[in-house]
Enzyme design. Structure first.
Site, short mmCIF file in Angstrom:
data_model
loop_
_atom_site.label_atom_id
_atom_site.label_comp_id
_atom_site.label_asym_id
_atom_site.label_seq_id
_atom_site.Cartn_x
_atom_site.Cartn_y
_atom_site.Cartn_z
N TYR A 18 0.79 -1.23 0.00
CA TYR A 18 0.00 0.00 0.00
C TYR A 18 0.82 1.28 0.00
O TYR A 18 0.26 2.36 -0.09
CB TYR A 18 -0.96 0.00 1.19
CG TYR A 18 -1.86 -1.21 1.21
CD1 TYR A 18 -2.81 -1.40 0.21
CD2 TYR A 18 -1.74 -2.19 2.19
CE1 TYR A 18 -3.63 -2.51 0.20
CE2 TYR A 18 -2.56 -3.31 2.19
CZ TYR A 18 -3.49 -3.46 1.19
OH TYR A 18 -4.30 -4.57 1.18
N HIS A 73 -7.80 1.17 -6.40
CA HIS A 73 -7.11 0.29 -5.45
C HIS A 73 -5.63 0.63 -5.48
O HIS A 73 -5.05 0.76 -6.55
CB HIS A 73 -7.32 -1.19 -5.80
CG HIS A 73 -8.75 -1.59 -5.74
ND1 HIS A 73 -9.38 -1.85 -4.54
CD2 HIS A 73 -9.68 -1.73 -6.71
CE1 HIS A 73 -10.65 -2.15 -4.79
NE2 HIS A 73 -10.86 -2.08 -6.09
#
EC number: 4.2.1.10
Length: 149
Positions: free
Chosen positions: A26, A103
Site C-alpha cells: 500500500y 485500489h
C-alpha cells in the site's frame, strides 16, 4: 462545468492505516497526505472535494445516499468491501452518480479472493496497482468528465 462541481472520495476499511499497514502493498503515504494532494488538485481545477474514510459499511452507504443531488462524481476505494459488498454496489447504482474504483495495490496480482469486485462492472473505470498516484489519475479523469459537460 459550474464552479459548484463536487467530487466525493470514499475510502473503505483499514485505509486509515496507510503508511503503517503493509507498506509493500500500500505504500508509505498516509491517508491525510493523499487527501491533501487531491484537495490541492481539485482546488486548482475549481472543484470542491469531499472525503470520507470509514471502517463501517453503513457509513459509506449513507454518504453515497447523501451524495444524490449534491455530488457530481465519486471516487471510491472500497478496500475489503470490494469483494463482499452488494450493498455498496446497490447504493452506487441507486444514486446513479458516475464513479471510478481505485485500489492502491494490484488486486489481480494478489490472493484469488481479491480478484472479484462487486463494483468494477458498473464503474466508469478501475485503477489499481499504481499506489497513491491512482487517486490522482482518477481525480484527473473525473475532472475531465465534469469539464466536458
Amino acid at each position: 462545468m459550474s464552479a459548484k462541481s463536487r467530487i466525493l472520495v470514499l475510502n473503505g476499511p483499514n485505509i486509515n492505516l496507510l503508511g503503517l499497514r503493509e507498506p509493500g502493498h500500500y505504500g508509505h503515504q498516509t491517508l491525510p497526505q493523499i487527501v491533501d494532494t487531491l484537495t490541492q488538485q481539485a482546488q486548482t481545477a475549481g472543484i470542491e472535494l469531499e472525503h470520507l474514510q470509514s471502517n463501517r459499511e453503513y457509513e459509506l452507504i449513507e454518504a453515497i445516499h447523501a451524495a444524490h443531488g449534491n455530488v457530481d462524481f465519486i471516487i471510491i476505494n472500497p478496500a475489503a468491501f470490494t469483494h463482499t459488498s452488494v450493498a455498496l454496489r446497490d447504493a452506487l447504482l441507486g444514486v446513479a452518480i458516475p464513479f471510478i474504483e481505485v485500489h492502491l495495490s494490484n488486486v489481480h496480482a494478489r490472493e484469488p479472493f481479491r480478484h472479484h469486485s462487486y463494483l468494477s462492472d458498473k464503474a466508469l473505470g478501475v485503477i489499481c496497482g499504481l499506489g497513491a498516484q491512482g487517486y490522482e489519475f482518477a481525480l484527473s479523469a473525473a475532472i475531465a468528465r465534469l469539464q466536458a459537460k
